[in-house]
Design a protein around this motif. Structure first.
Motif, PDB file in Angstrom:
ATOM      1  N   UNK A 299       0.550  -1.208   0.084  1.00 45.20           N
ATOM      2  CA  UNK A 299      -0.016  -0.041  -0.221  1.00 45.20           C
ATOM      3  C   UNK A 299       0.976   1.192  -0.130  1.00 45.20           C
ATOM      4  N   UNK A 300       2.137   1.090   0.230  1.00 40.57           N
ATOM      5  CA  UNK A 300       3.196   2.479   0.056  1.00 40.57           C
ATOM      6  C   UNK A 300       2.786   2.987  -1.229  1.00 40.57           C
ATOM      7  N   UNK A 301       2.823   4.253  -1.271  1.00 45.51           N
ATOM      8  CA  UNK A 301       2.689   5.004  -2.563  1.00 45.51           C
ATOM      9  C   UNK A 301       3.578   6.330  -2.640  1.00 45.51           C
ATOM     10  N   UNK A 302       4.272   6.841  -3.833  1.00 46.02           N
ATOM     11  CA  UNK A 302       4.973   7.893  -3.925  1.00 46.02           C
ATOM     12  C   UNK A 302       4.090   8.958  -3.546  1.00 46.02           C
ATOM     13  N   UNK A 303       4.566  10.004  -2.778  1.00 47.18           N
ATOM     14  CA  UNK A 303       3.869  11.265  -2.317  1.00 47.18           C
ATOM     15  C   UNK A 303       3.423  12.024  -3.383  1.00 47.18           C
ATOM     16  N   UNK A 304       3.057  11.806  -4.420  1.00 46.73           N
ATOM     17  CA  UNK A 304       2.856  12.589  -5.564  1.00 46.73           C
ATOM     18  C   UNK A 304       1.921  11.836  -6.635  1.00 46.73           C
ATOM     19  N   UNK A 305       0.985  12.149  -7.317  1.00 45.56           N
ATOM     20  CA  UNK A 305       0.462  11.499  -8.404  1.00 45.56           C
ATOM     21  C   UNK A 305       1.400  11.498  -9.586  1.00 45.56           C
ATOM     22  N   UNK A 306       1.599  10.457 -10.382  1.00 46.03           N
ATOM     23  CA  UNK A 306       2.543  10.248 -11.469  1.00 46.03           C
ATOM     24  C   UNK A 306       2.323  11.338 -12.532  1.00 46.03           C
ATOM     25  N   UNK A 307       1.031  11.506 -12.834  1.00 42.85           N
ATOM     26  CA  UNK A 307       0.667  12.608 -13.966  1.00 42.85           C
ATOM     27  C   UNK A 307       1.084  13.931 -13.723  1.00 42.85           C
ATOM     28  N   UNK A 308       0.844  14.213 -12.402  1.00 40.21           N
ATOM     29  CA  UNK A 308       1.557  15.742 -11.797  1.00 40.21           C
ATOM     30  C   UNK A 308       2.964  15.746 -11.919  1.00 40.21           C
ATOM     31  N   UNK A 309       3.604  14.771 -11.621  1.00 36.49           N
ATOM     32  CA  UNK A 309       5.122  14.797 -11.184  1.00 36.49           C
ATOM     33  C   UNK A 309       5.878  14.849 -12.965  1.00 36.49           C
ATOM     34  N   UNK A 310       5.156  14.116 -13.703  1.00 38.83           N
ATOM     35  CA  UNK A 310       5.812  13.951 -14.949  1.00 38.83           C
ATOM     36  C   UNK A 310       5.566  15.383 -15.623  1.00 38.83           C
ATOM     37  N   UNK A 311       4.122  15.815 -15.552  1.00 44.78           N
ATOM     38  CA  UNK A 311       4.097  17.209 -16.183  1.00 44.78           C
ATOM     39  C   UNK A 311       4.699  18.362 -15.535  1.00 44.78           C
ATOM     40  N   UNK A 312       4.831  18.462 -14.318  1.00 47.89           N
ATOM     41  CA  UNK A 312       5.637  19.512 -13.639  1.00 47.89           C
ATOM     42  C   UNK A 312       7.102  19.289 -13.908  1.00 47.89           C
ATOM     43  N   UNK A 313       7.549  18.301 -13.943  1.00 48.92           N
ATOM     44  CA  UNK A 313       9.117  17.980 -14.143  1.00 48.92           C
ATOM     45  C   UNK A 313       9.365  18.679 -15.739  1.00 48.92           C
ATOM     46  N   UNK A 314       8.392  18.772 -16.513  1.00 52.66           N
ATOM     47  CA  UNK A 314       8.570  19.361 -17.812  1.00 52.66           C
ATOM     48  C   UNK A 314       8.162  20.469 -18.059  1.00 52.66           C
ATOM     49  N   UNK A 315       7.807  21.178 -16.802  1.00 53.76           N
ATOM     50  CA  UNK A 315       7.334  22.705 -16.956  1.00 53.76           C
ATOM     51  C   UNK A 315       5.967  22.756 -17.429  1.00 53.76           C
ATOM     52  N   UNK A 316       5.175  21.650 -17.553  1.00 49.59           N
ATOM     53  CA  UNK A 316       3.832  21.752 -18.021  1.00 49.59           C
ATOM     54  C   UNK A 316       4.024  22.155 -19.464  1.00 49.59           C
ATOM     55  N   UNK A 317       5.376  21.702 -20.313  1.00 49.08           N
ATOM     56  CA  UNK A 317       5.245  22.089 -21.574  1.00 49.08           C
ATOM     57  C   UNK A 317       4.462  21.464 -22.601  1.00 49.08           C
ATOM     58  N   UNK A 318       4.030  20.293 -22.097  1.00 49.40           N
ATOM     59  CA  UNK A 318       2.923  19.527 -23.154  1.00 49.40           C
ATOM     60  C   UNK A 318       1.793  20.313 -23.205  1.00 49.40           C
ATOM     61  N   UNK A 319       1.269  20.931 -24.317  1.00 50.03           N
ATOM     62  CA  UNK A 319       0.127  21.343 -24.453  1.00 50.03           C
ATOM     63  C   UNK A 319      -1.270  20.628 -24.367  1.00 50.03           C
ATOM     64  N   UNK A 320      -1.007  19.544 -24.479  1.00 49.85           N
ATOM     65  CA  UNK A 320      -2.201  18.405 -24.217  1.00 49.85           C
ATOM     66  C   UNK A 320      -2.317  17.722 -22.884  1.00 49.85           C
ATOM     67  N   UNK A 321      -1.497  18.270 -21.838  1.00 53.49           N
ATOM     68  CA  UNK A 321      -1.621  17.735 -20.416  1.00 53.49           C
ATOM     69  C   UNK A 321      -1.469  19.104 -19.657  1.00 53.49           C
ATOM     70  N   UNK A 322      -2.388  19.096 -18.645  1.00 50.60           N
ATOM     71  CA  UNK A 322      -2.312  19.935 -17.584  1.00 50.60           C
ATOM     72  C   UNK A 322      -3.233  19.503 -16.417  1.00 50.60           C
ATOM     73  N   UNK A 323      -2.534  18.490 -15.643  1.00 51.97           N
ATOM     74  CA  UNK A 323      -3.240  17.777 -14.623  1.00 51.97           C
ATOM     75  C   UNK A 323      -3.434  18.365 -13.371  1.00 51.97           C
ATOM     76  N   UNK A 324      -4.313  19.557 -13.515  1.00 49.16           N
ATOM     77  CA  UNK A 324      -4.568  20.188 -12.242  1.00 49.16           C
ATOM     78  C   UNK A 324      -5.373  19.719 -10.998  1.00 49.16           C
ATOM     79  N   UNK A 325      -6.173  18.490 -11.285  1.00 49.54           N
ATOM     80  CA  UNK A 325      -6.655  17.805 -10.298  1.00 49.54           C
ATOM     81  C   UNK A 325      -5.739  17.150  -9.352  1.00 49.54           C
ATOM     82  N   UNK A 326      -4.757  16.413 -10.129  1.00 49.51           N
ATOM     83  CA  UNK A 326      -3.589  15.660  -9.445  1.00 49.51           C
ATOM     84  C   UNK A 326      -2.678  16.602  -8.706  1.00 49.51           C
TER      85      UNK A 326
END
Length: 475
Positions: A299-326
């Motif tokens: 049940x242990x999980x990383x303390x950040x949803x992967x879609x948010x971590x991936x998008x933020x690490x790229x500076x939200x540069x991908x125009x097709x993703x913006x995971x504000x919920x995550x």
């Protein structure tokens, strides 16, 4: 048959139209505020999280912007930021570059080391500092530049281009142990940090340090109308980012508009409070469902949803993703942003035991940390309040770590850590107290993690419930 279907559709549309026409203008306006305020809370969570910490500093201490607030001992429960680390010495600086570039100077890793993150108001990572950061332990002068900066960058600086006027740096002065001498060394090393305007770099003025230890420093998220006052401060003080311009009209409809006062009436305040409760429920539901586990079946999980971590690490540069919920969920749980995730630190969370039940502060649990934990520095496990995601109030302690004094090891090198209102007999050194009236959650930190964590050859097992505490006794 076709005529019958068409007729039924016509009747349905007529009914819907009639219902819409019965909604009064006031009801429509109220619904609009409610709907948009819910989305505003989720979208704005990281920036409001930052503002709440800044306001806590300004309201609870003598520290100011472009100075340093620090905790002279490992934090106790009075540090009510989100999931702080009680096994480190914290230094923080809330910087502002509206009047020009600011220099944040990190000392070389000699006689100590910094694990640091420098982030914008939206908690977007600009850079990491310290041995696992851009300076590689050699020390460095991080030059934070204001939005649209056109000036020259002098030689010898690490330039960081910000898209906001403000942000903060979380700088952990690494701790060898909780012994008084080691704490004093960690504090003295951290006090070599400097922050000053670039314009004074030729003769930088003295950096002011303010001790916040044992001061109530409350930056928990208020899930009521107060949240929107913090959001208004962000809107007034920060530039609109291109990716967020769709929110300009959304916020105007709830009374938040750049250059204008936010002055909601009592009716609007009631709607905002209700919207905040709804947003809280949505965010909590997402968290309760759990994030993707690091190891299947555990049940242990990383303390950040992967879609948010991936998008933020790229500076939200991908125009097709913006995971504000995550992103919203993630920043209800903690603060800061990490540029080089998995190098200086890695965090795992658990909000349920092995059997899938929420952690109950009136029960006794055991976590067995396997031998040879994959860290070059230390590991720790901390109890947080499930509702606030801060340290549980009025508790004498909150964590156990591999650097904790007297920590007992099993014959195979593993360590049993217990969580309960009272310490099991003979296990005081391995015990973390819980409040019997509160639910809780756990965060397991690994500082300078090693490959065994990521190739899954070392796995942190589930937490096991071993007893229920009733009236001060266990059974």
């Amino acid at each position: 048959m076709r005529k019958a279907i068409v007729g039924a559709i016509a009747i349905l549309l007529a009914v819907v139209s009639a219902q819409a026409q019965t909604i009064s203008p006031d009801d429509l306006a109220a619904r609009n505020i409610q709907r948009r305020a819910v989305e505003a809370m989720i979208w704005a969570m990281p920036a409001v999280n930052t503002d709440l910490m800044l306001q806590a500093m300004l309201g609870s201490t003598k520290a100011k912007v472009n100075e340093v607030v620090y905790w002279s001992k490992p934090v106790n429960w009075k540090n009510q930021t989100l999931t702080p680390n009680p096994d480190s010495i914290y230094f923080m600086t809330f910087w502002n570059v509206k009047d020009g570039p600011i220099v944040l100077e990190i000392p070389p890793a000699q006689g100590g080391a910094i694990t640091g993150n420098i982030v914008t108001a939206w908690q977007m990572p600009l850079e990491d500092a310290g041995p696992e950061g851009a300076d590689k332990g050699r020390g460095g002068k991080y030059l934070i530049l204001p939005p649209g900066y056109k000036g020259e960058v002098p030689a010898g600086y690490i330039p960081l281009q910000s898209d906001t006027f403000s942000g903060f740096a979380l700088l952990r002065s690494n701790l060898a142990s909780h012994a008084d001498a080691d704490v004093a060394r960690s504090v003295a090393y951290g006090k070599q940090i400097r922050i000053y305007p670039l314009s004074t770099a030729a003769a930088p003025f003295l950096t002011n340090f303010t001790d916040a230890y044992d001061v109530l420093f409350d930056a928990t998220i208020p899930y009521d109308a107060r949240f929107y006052r913090s959001l208004d401060r962000v809107v007034q003080n920060e530039p609109w980012l291109d990716r967020d311009r769709a929110m300009i009209d959304q916020l105007r409809s709830i009374g938040i508009e750049k250059g204008k006062p936010f002055d909601p009436g009592q009716k609007t305040l009631a709607i905002l409070a209700d919207a905040a409760r709804e947003a809280h429920a949505l965010l909590s539901q997402r968290y309760d469902a759990g994030f993707p586990a690091i190891n299947p079946g555990i049940r242990w999980f990383p303390a950040g949803l992967p879609e948010m971590v991936n998008a933020a690490s790229g500076g939200y540069a991908d125009p097709n993703t913006y995971p504000v919920d995550a992103r919203g969920v993630t920043y209800t749980l903690g603060f800061t942003g990490i540029k080089r995730l998995g190098t200086a630190q890695f965090y795992l969370m658990a909000n349920k035991d092995r059997d899938g039940q929420p952690f109950d502060g009136n029960a006794t649990y055991r976590l067995t940390v396997p031998a040879k934990a994959p860290v070059r520095n230390y590991w720790s496990v901390t109890v947080y309040d499930r509702e606030t995601h801060a340290l549980v109030r009025n508790m004498p302690g909150a964590s156990r770590a591999s650097i904790s004094p007297g920590l007992q090891k099993n014959a195979d090198g593993s360590v049993d850590v217990y969580f309960s209102p009272r310490a099991p007999d003979g296990k005081e050194a391995n015990w973390v107290p819980t409040d019997p009236a509160r639910k809780f959650e756990l965060l397991f930190r690994l500082y300078e993690p090693e490959q065994a964590l990521f190739d899954h050859s070392w796995k942190l097992p589930d937490v096991e419930r071993v007893a229920t505490t009733v009236g001060g006794a266990t059974k």
